[in-house]
Design a protein around this motif. Structure first.
Motif, PDB file in Angstrom:
ATOM      1  N   ARG A   1      -5.579   0.557  -5.200  1.00  0.00           N
ATOM      2  CA  ARG A   1      -5.348   0.563  -3.754  1.00  0.00           C
ATOM      3  C   ARG A   1      -5.745  -0.778  -3.143  1.00  0.00           C
ATOM      4  O   ARG A   1      -5.034  -1.313  -2.292  1.00  0.00           O
ATOM      5  CB  ARG A   1      -6.157   1.691  -3.105  1.00  0.00           C
ATOM      6  N   GLY A   2      -6.892  -1.320  -3.570  1.00  0.00           N
ATOM      7  CA  GLY A   2      -7.387  -2.547  -2.972  1.00  0.00           C
ATOM      8  C   GLY A   2      -6.639  -3.793  -3.401  1.00  0.00           C
ATOM      9  O   GLY A   2      -6.293  -4.645  -2.580  1.00  0.00           O
ATOM     10  N   GLN A   3      -6.366  -3.925  -4.708  1.00  0.00           N
ATOM     11  CA  GLN A   3      -5.740  -5.133  -5.244  1.00  0.00           C
ATOM     12  C   GLN A   3      -4.254  -4.965  -5.546  1.00  0.00           C
ATOM     13  O   GLN A   3      -3.536  -5.954  -5.678  1.00  0.00           O
ATOM     14  CB  GLN A   3      -6.438  -5.535  -6.541  1.00  0.00           C
ATOM     15  N   GLY A   4      -3.815  -3.720  -5.689  1.00  0.00           N
ATOM     16  CA  GLY A   4      -2.472  -3.457  -6.188  1.00  0.00           C
ATOM     17  C   GLY A   4      -1.336  -4.103  -5.428  1.00  0.00           C
ATOM     18  O   GLY A   4      -0.437  -4.709  -6.043  1.00  0.00           O
ATOM     19  N   PRO A   5      -1.318  -4.036  -4.088  1.00  0.00           N
ATOM     20  CA  PRO A   5      -0.190  -4.637  -3.361  1.00  0.00           C
ATOM     21  C   PRO A   5      -0.050  -6.136  -3.613  1.00  0.00           C
ATOM     22  O   PRO A   5       1.061  -6.622  -3.884  1.00  0.00           O
ATOM     23  CB  PRO A   5      -0.518  -4.312  -1.905  1.00  0.00           C
ATOM     24  N   SER A   6      -1.140  -6.880  -3.535  1.00  0.00           N
ATOM     25  CA  SER A   6      -1.030  -8.330  -3.729  1.00  0.00           C
ATOM     26  C   SER A   6      -0.697  -8.689  -5.171  1.00  0.00           C
ATOM     27  O   SER A   6       0.050  -9.646  -5.431  1.00  0.00           O
ATOM     28  CB  SER A   6      -2.331  -9.017  -3.295  1.00  0.00           C
ATOM     29  N   ARG A   7      -1.218  -7.944  -6.129  1.00  0.00           N
ATOM     30  CA  ARG A   7      -0.915  -8.248  -7.522  1.00  0.00           C
ATOM     31  C   ARG A   7       0.553  -7.980  -7.832  1.00  0.00           C
ATOM     32  O   ARG A   7       1.168  -8.672  -8.643  1.00  0.00           O
ATOM     33  CB  ARG A   7      -1.837  -7.457  -8.451  1.00  0.00           C
ATOM     34  N   ALA A   8       1.139  -6.970  -7.166  1.00  0.00           N
ATOM     35  CA  ALA A   8       2.567  -6.724  -7.339  1.00  0.00           C
ATOM     36  C   ALA A   8       3.392  -7.771  -6.597  1.00  0.00           C
ATOM     37  O   ALA A   8       4.428  -8.236  -7.092  1.00  0.00           O
ATOM     38  CB  ALA A   8       2.911  -5.320  -6.846  1.00  0.00           C
ATOM     39  N   ALA A   9       2.922  -8.155  -5.393  1.00  0.00           N
ATOM     40  CA  ALA A   9       3.640  -9.165  -4.607  1.00  0.00           C
ATOM     41  C   ALA A   9       3.682 -10.504  -5.331  1.00  0.00           C
ATOM     42  O   ALA A   9       4.646 -11.271  -5.177  1.00  0.00           O
ATOM     43  CB  ALA A   9       2.975  -9.322  -3.244  1.00  0.00           C
ATOM     44  N   LYS A  10       2.694 -10.791  -6.118  1.00  0.00           N
ATOM     45  CA  LYS A  10       2.656 -12.037  -6.891  1.00  0.00           C
ATOM     46  C   LYS A  10       3.909 -12.197  -7.752  1.00  0.00           C
ATOM     47  O   LYS A  10       4.395 -13.315  -7.973  1.00  0.00           O
ATOM     48  CB  LYS A  10       1.403 -12.041  -7.778  1.00  0.00           C
ATOM     49  N   TYR A  11       4.459 -11.073  -8.224  1.00  0.00           N
ATOM     50  CA  TYR A  11       5.633 -11.114  -9.108  1.00  0.00           C
ATOM     51  C   TYR A  11       6.906 -10.699  -8.396  1.00  0.00           C
ATOM     52  O   TYR A  11       7.907 -10.396  -9.032  1.00  0.00           O
ATOM     53  CB  TYR A  11       5.382 -10.236 -10.334  1.00  0.00           C
ATOM     54  N   GLY A  12       6.868 -10.656  -7.046  1.00  0.00           N
ATOM     55  CA  GLY A  12       8.085 -10.446  -6.279  1.00  0.00           C
ATOM     56  C   GLY A  12       8.379  -9.031  -5.859  1.00  0.00           C
ATOM     57  O   GLY A  12       9.482  -8.745  -5.383  1.00  0.00           O
ATOM     58  N   ALA A  13       7.417  -8.108  -5.980  1.00  0.00           N
ATOM     59  CA  ALA A  13       7.635  -6.738  -5.507  1.00  0.00           C
ATOM     60  C   ALA A  13       7.851  -6.734  -3.998  1.00  0.00           C
ATOM     61  O   ALA A  13       7.304  -7.567  -3.273  1.00  0.00           O
ATOM     62  CB  ALA A  13       6.446  -5.849  -5.867  1.00  0.00           C
ATOM     63  N   VAL A  14       8.649  -5.762  -3.514  1.00  0.00           N
ATOM     64  CA  VAL A  14       8.944  -5.688  -2.079  1.00  0.00           C
ATOM     65  C   VAL A  14       8.109  -4.621  -1.370  1.00  0.00           C
ATOM     66  O   VAL A  14       8.038  -4.597  -0.146  1.00  0.00           O
ATOM     67  CB  VAL A  14      10.442  -5.430  -1.840  1.00  0.00           C
ATOM     68  N   ALA A  15       7.487  -3.733  -2.128  1.00  0.00           N
ATOM     69  CA  ALA A  15       6.624  -2.692  -1.571  1.00  0.00           C
ATOM     70  C   ALA A  15       5.861  -2.053  -2.722  1.00  0.00           C
ATOM     71  O   ALA A  15       6.196  -2.254  -3.903  1.00  0.00           O
ATOM     72  CB  ALA A  15       7.417  -1.639  -0.799  1.00  0.00           C
ATOM     73  N   VAL A  16       4.844  -1.257  -2.368  1.00  0.00           N
ATOM     74  CA  VAL A  16       4.009  -0.587  -3.369  1.00  0.00           C
ATOM     75  C   VAL A  16       3.742   0.839  -2.941  1.00  0.00           C
ATOM     76  O   VAL A  16       3.493   1.125  -1.771  1.00  0.00           O
ATOM     77  CB  VAL A  16       2.671  -1.346  -3.548  1.00  0.00           C
ATOM     78  N   LEU A  17       3.804   1.741  -3.918  1.00  0.00           N
ATOM     79  CA  LEU A  17       3.286   3.100  -3.779  1.00  0.00           C
ATOM     80  C   LEU A  17       2.112   3.247  -4.732  1.00  0.00           C
ATOM     81  O   LEU A  17       2.166   2.780  -5.875  1.00  0.00           O
ATOM     82  CB  LEU A  17       4.346   4.146  -4.120  1.00  0.00           C
ATOM     83  N   VAL A  18       1.047   3.911  -4.276  1.00  0.00           N
ATOM     84  CA  VAL A  18      -0.145   4.093  -5.093  1.00  0.00           C
ATOM     85  C   VAL A  18      -0.433   5.580  -5.210  1.00  0.00           C
ATOM     86  O   VAL A  18      -0.464   6.293  -4.198  1.00  0.00           O
ATOM     87  CB  VAL A  18      -1.358   3.384  -4.448  1.00  0.00           C
ATOM     88  N   ARG A  19      -0.643   6.045  -6.430  1.00  0.00           N
ATOM     89  CA  ARG A  19      -1.079   7.423  -6.622  1.00  0.00           C
ATOM     90  C   ARG A  19      -2.414   7.614  -5.912  1.00  0.00           C
ATOM     91  O   ARG A  19      -3.326   6.795  -6.031  1.00  0.00           O
ATOM     92  CB  ARG A  19      -1.240   7.717  -8.113  1.00  0.00           C
ATOM     93  N   SER A  20      -2.564   8.682  -5.124  1.00  0.00           N
ATOM     94  CA  SER A  20      -3.777   8.882  -4.332  1.00  0.00           C
ATOM     95  C   SER A  20      -5.015   8.938  -5.211  1.00  0.00           C
ATOM     96  O   SER A  20      -4.991   9.451  -6.335  1.00  0.00           O
ATOM     97  CB  SER A  20      -3.665  10.170  -3.514  1.00  0.00           C
ATOM     98  N   MET A  21      -6.125   8.385  -4.675  1.00  0.00           N
ATOM     99  CA  MET A  21      -7.406   8.354  -5.395  1.00  0.00           C
ATOM    100  C   MET A  21      -8.071   9.716  -5.237  1.00  0.00           C
ATOM    101  O   MET A  21      -8.948   9.924  -4.409  1.00  0.00           O
ATOM    102  CB  MET A  21      -8.332   7.289  -4.829  1.00  0.00           C
ATOM    103  N   SER A  22      -7.661  10.677  -6.036  1.00  0.00           N
ATOM    104  CA  SER A  22      -8.118  12.056  -5.864  1.00  0.00           C
ATOM    105  C   SER A  22      -7.852  12.847  -7.131  1.00  0.00           C
ATOM    106  O   SER A  22      -6.981  12.487  -7.928  1.00  0.00           O
ATOM    107  CB  SER A  22      -7.363  12.698  -4.687  1.00  0.00           C
ATOM    108  N   ASN A  23      -8.618  13.929  -7.308  1.00  0.00           N
ATOM    109  CA  ASN A  23      -8.309  14.905  -8.352  1.00  0.00           C
ATOM    110  C   ASN A  23      -7.990  16.265  -7.728  1.00  0.00           C
ATOM    111  O   ASN A  23      -8.201  17.304  -8.340  1.00  0.00           O
ATOM    112  CB  ASN A  23      -9.457  15.027  -9.361  1.00  0.00           C
ATOM    113  N   ALA A  24      -7.464  16.237  -6.503  1.00  0.00           N
ATOM    114  CA  ALA A  24      -7.120  17.471  -5.797  1.00  0.00           C
ATOM    115  C   ALA A  24      -5.932  18.174  -6.444  1.00  0.00           C
ATOM    116  O   ALA A  24      -5.172  17.579  -7.213  1.00  0.00           O
ATOM    117  CB  ALA A  24      -6.806  17.158  -4.334  1.00  0.00           C
TER     118      ALA A  24
END
Length: 455
Positions: free
Chosen positions: A174-197
């Motif tokens: 969640r914290g680093q994922g968007p920028s690390r994907a943007a580094k390689y040209g991603a246009v958006a990010v979805l992140v699996r929720s930080m939960s075990n619900a």
């Protein structure tokens, strides 16, 4: 002479036992006051149902500050004031929307934009989606990322019994994922929720952009939909996703820590801080995160006053601003304390939910922890069995970094916390009155012992 010496030795040996009996009775009086006459649960009801969500910069933040000031005054603080600090002002801007598309199939997705993220604009973003399980895979497949929506499907580690360890492990996506994907040209990010619900509520939370790369829209995805999307991608590599969020960052605005003080009788210059954070994410009421910690902290003050206790040291209750997306309140509190030359003796935070108390974690010296552990029998009647090294809280952390202030954090049972953390399900109805009050009992007991005996 021998008889007199023998009698003196017996009295000296009995003193610790007598002291512990006195402390046990005093803590019993604290517990009786909170369990029979407690105000924490009703205070939480007002905070959650009449104020509601209170993200930094929002109208709810200012309503919460007024609630905090009034509640501290009613609970017996000698003095209550607002400590100004500038806070970030991020807004969601409307309902977040998403769906996945494969040939002959459209599947709606339940999402929440990550705090601090940019929006897509009114037209949204639609692009092929690529499933990435971890950062190692992102690096291995970096040539495939450009022009796509990256879906981080990193799962909460259910093998970790201490669920905060699982949260710390998954949180980097969640914290680093968007920028690390943007580094390689991603246009958006979805992140699996930080939960075990077991439900499908998406869990938001702050993200941190690296200014070296483009800022791209980012959102959390509910767990059931995350599994469905993973299955859809597995069955059809040509799956695409549409995302629409209207999130944006506005200029910083004025917020406040709400502080209530009770002056010490012997060492008033030595300050004991007790607190939680007043802000919460916008989808819900912030009952466990961290309304519970706020009302428990206030209840410590109210209950100690109610039983006639007179503290040696000055006790401050602090309802911190902006823990969720900036930590500006905790930082400001330490900065102003340093500027004023204050002595911060000890700090206790509650920011792990209002569940059944299990222990305290401490950031103290080895000798101090040895002394604290001598008090263990006094906590066991009220459910606390662990007094361990390692703990405190985000808002009181700056005190330790500035003054080396000893810290403690209440550690409730964590098994249900990440079911509701940063999700729409973090509501008043999810809090058990008895569990909430027992947390306040143990917090008050710890403050009583630290104040009486010192560290």
């Amino acid at each position: 002479m021998i008889r007199r010496m023998f009698t003196c030795c017996l009295l000296a040996a009995a003193l610790p036992v007598l002291a512990q009996q006195e402390d046990s009775l005093r803590i019993r009086a604290i517990a009786d006051e909170i369990l029979e006459n407690g105000k924490a649960y009703e205070s939480l009801r007002v905070l959650t149902k009449q104020v509601g969500a209170r993200l930094a910069g929002s109208p709810g933040m200012y309503k919460a500050e007024a609630w905090g000031k009034k509640t501290l005054e009613q609970s017996g603080a000698d003095k209550v004031w607002l400590q100004e600090c500038m806070v970030p002002h991020w807004v969601r801007g409307g309902k977040d929307q998403a769906y996945a598309s494969a040939p002959a199939k459209n599947m709606p997705l339940d999402i929440l934009a990550l705090g601090g993220s940019v929006g897509t604009g009114a037209k949204g973003v639609k692009a092929p989606v690529i499933l990435i399980n971890n950062f190692d895979e992102l690096e291995q497949r970096k040539e495939e990322i450009s022009g796509k929506i990256v879906f981080y499907n990193y799962k909460f580690n259910n093998k970790l019994v201490k669920t905060f360890l699982a949260y710390g492990d998954a949180g980097k996506y969640r914290g680093q994922g968007p920028s690390r994907a943007a580094k390689y040209g991603a246009v958006a990010v979805l992140v699996r929720s930080m939960s075990n619900a077991a439900d499908n509520n998406p869990h938001t939370g702050g993200t941190n952009y690296n200014d070296s790369f483009p800022k791209i829209p980012a959102a959390a995805l509910g767990l059931i939909d995350a599994d469905r999307l993973a299955s859809l991608i597995g069955a059809n590599k040509n799956t695409s996703v549409f995302i629409k969020t209207m999130a944006k960052m506005l200029p910083d605005t004025v917020g406040h820590n709400v502080i209530g003080e009770w002056k010490g009788t012997e060492f008033p210059e030595q300050i004991i801080t007790i607190g939680g954070h007043l802000d919460s994410w916008d989808p819900a009421e912030g009952a466990h995160d961290d309304g519970a910690g706020c009302v428990q902290s206030i209840e410590v003050l109210r209950a100690l006053k109610a039983i006639g206790y007179r503290p040696k040291r000055t006790i401050r209750i602090v309802l911190f601003a902006n823990e969720e997306n900036g930590l500006r309140g905790g930082t400001k509190y330490a900065e102003e304390a340093k500027a004023k030359g204050e002595q911060h003796y000890f700090a206790l935070e509650s920011d792990a939910g209002g569940f059944t108390p299990r222990g305290f974690g401490f950031t103290v010296s080895a000798d101090q922890l040895t002394k604290i552990r001598q008090w263990a029998p006094l906590f066991t009647p009220y459910g606390v069995h662990e007094l361990n090294m390692g703990g405190g809280g985000a808002d009181i952390g700056p005190l330790n970094r500035t003054f080396q202030t000893p810290l403690a954090g209440l550690q409730p049972d964590s098994q249900r916390y990440f079911d509701i953390h940063h999700a729409r399900s973090d509501v008043f109805e999810a809090v058990n009155k008895r569990e909430l009050e027992l947390g306040a009992v143990n917090m008050a007991a710890l403050i009583y012992l630290v104040d009486k005996y010192g560290l």
